[in-house]
Design an enzyme around this catalytic site. Structure first.
Site, PDB file in Angstrom:
ATOM      1  CB  ALA A   1       1.764   7.418   6.694  1.00  0.00           C
TER       2      ALA A   1
ATOM      3  N   GLY B   1       0.869   4.099  -1.618  1.00  0.00           N
ATOM      4  CA  GLY B   1       0.262   5.423  -1.548  1.00  0.00           C
ATOM      5  C   GLY B   1      -0.066   5.828  -0.119  1.00  0.00           C
ATOM      6  CG  ASP B   2      -3.014   3.782   2.140  1.00  0.00           C
ATOM      7  OD1 ASP B   2      -3.917   4.557   2.497  1.00  0.00           O
ATOM      8  OD2 ASP B   2      -3.211   2.839   1.350  1.00  0.00           O
ATOM      9  CB  SER B   3       3.554   3.692   3.182  1.00  0.00           C
ATOM     10  OG  SER B   3       2.929   2.486   3.585  1.00  0.00           O
TER      11      SER B   3
ATOM     12  CB  SER C   1      -0.930  -0.028   1.209  1.00  0.00           C
ATOM     13  OG  SER C   1      -1.666  -1.230   1.246  1.00  0.00           O
TER      14      SER C   1
END
Length: 403
Positions: A183, A178-180, A176
């Site tokens: 973040a 994009g999420d990381s 994932s």
């Protein structure tokens, strides 16, 4: 600059000791940001739904009913159950937010406002609060109201179009990403906001991070190349368009008969010459048209063919041995098994032997970045659901850490 001493004694307080973080997020982006802060000493209270907790507890492979991913994503945190849709849960969040330094959330924009927990409310309650809001499209703009996951941020940010082989369906990176990425941008924003508050005498502020913007921020020359030349960068598989030679090259199959590859980065001018010497292509090393990257980029296919003609006759280990000796960047493609066995990972404390709350051993990723004087630490295993309810109820606020 010397490399950080990864064997230095660990200060259990960490550089963020005393920073209180309230995590309202679920799954990936918000919890990853909070985990990063927790690794460096921040006291993170994670609010979870009473019925099952964070869905990540059940994602991917489970051990005795709990995801081992959870053990990484929620280490160094405390778990408190609260239903944010209920007046009691909302009151608890307001009470904790009044004492917090940072609040992290990754709900669809407008969700917290509907629960009476929006930025205006919490900022009035605690002017020193830094609020990190992670969402697909940001808190403003025509798409703000849309739900957004990492895959959509990767697509809108331009990354997904470039991944995969030309003419085939675009593929994801396998994690994932994009999420990381979002973040980590969020963590940067939080740290800058805390610096502004504490070193400059400012107040808390809102940190608005959109997944698509975080991905787009890494897209290098994608936009200016389009604007200046009308060029839309296309997928190129394992190659790096316009930078040559840099690619994955097939080697002789291993003992298991599977295809084998190495990655070689020969795109620096002097590195290219060393690479050509190592593979016996003196003609290419001396070719004046190949002295600089622009000339090599025009002949990238020719160079890739010459390199792979050499690698195909050798095993991965043989290729690496020759190119290491020539000081050419080269490496194999690591699997999880390779990572777990690699001595460099161990030397850098990036494969860490830990235990979960039940005392069971588990290898987990180490902490990044490596700080020389105040390194991060794995201080506490990931919590059981609601493990710290009593501590918060007892104190009716931010309790002292006892576990």
């Amino acid at each position: 600059m010397n490399a950080p001493d990864t064997t230095a004694p660990i200060d259990p307080s960490g550089p963020l000791a005393g920073v209180r973080v309230l995590e309202l997020g679920q799954l990936i982006a918000g919890p990853f940001a909070a985990k990063t802060l927790a690794d460096f000493g921040a006291d993170v209270i994670k609010i979870e739904p009473p019925d099952g907790g964070d869905p990540l507890r059940k994602w991917r492979l489970l051990r005795d009913g709990t995801s081992v991913w959870w053990e990484v994503q929620s280490r160094n945190k405390r778990s408190v159950r609260a239903d944010l849709r209920s007046p009691a849960g909302q009151a608890l969040v307001r009470r904790l937010a009044a004492e917090a330094d940072v609040l992290i959330e990754n709900f669809k924009p407008g969700t917290l406002e509907g629960w009476g927990l929006g930025w205006d409310t919490l900022h009035a309650l605690n002017p020193r609060l830094v609020m990190l809001r992670l969402s697909g499209y940001g808190q403003t703009g025509p798409y703000a109201h849309k739900p957004g996951f990492g895959i959509l941020g990767e697509a809108m940010g331009g990354l997904r179009y470039l991944t995969g082989e030309p003419g085939r369906v675009p593929v994801r990176t396998g994690v994932s990403i994009g999420d990381s990425i979002a973040a980590l941008h969020g963590v940067i924003g939080v740290l800058m906001a805390l610096y502004h508050r504490d070193a400059r005498g400012g107040q808390g502020q809102l940190v608005d991070v959109a997944l698509y913007e975080s991905v787009f921020n890494l897209m290098e020359s994608l936009l200016p190349e389009y604007d200046a030349f009308g060029v839309v960068r296309e997928p190129a598989g394992s190659a790096l368009p316009g930078i040559a030679p840099s690619n994955a090259y097939r080697c002789r199959p291993g003992p298991d008969g599977k295809d084998a590859y190495v990655l070689i980065g020969g795109n620096g001018d002097s590195i290219f010459r060393r690479l050509m010497h190592a593979i016996g292509r003196e003609d290419l090393a001396r070719d004046p048209d190949l002295a600089h990257n622009d000339g090599r980029a025009r002949r990238a296919a020719e160079l890739d063919a010459a390199i792979e003609a050499w690698t195909r006759e050798r095993s991965v280990d043989q290729v690496i041995a020759v190119l290491d000796a020539a000081d050419v960047p080269v490496g194999k493609i690591y699997t999880a098994a390779d990572i777990a066995a690699d001595p460099h990972y161990r030397a850098r404390a990036m494969v860490v032997d830990s235990t979960d709350r039940e005392g069971r051993p588990l290898k987990v990723p180490g902490i990044v970045p490596k700080l020389g004087a105040t390194p991060g630490a794995l201080r506490y295993p990931a919590p059981r659901l609601g493990e710290h309810d009593a501590d918060v109820a007892e104190s009716l606020g931010w309790p002292a850490r006892r576990d």
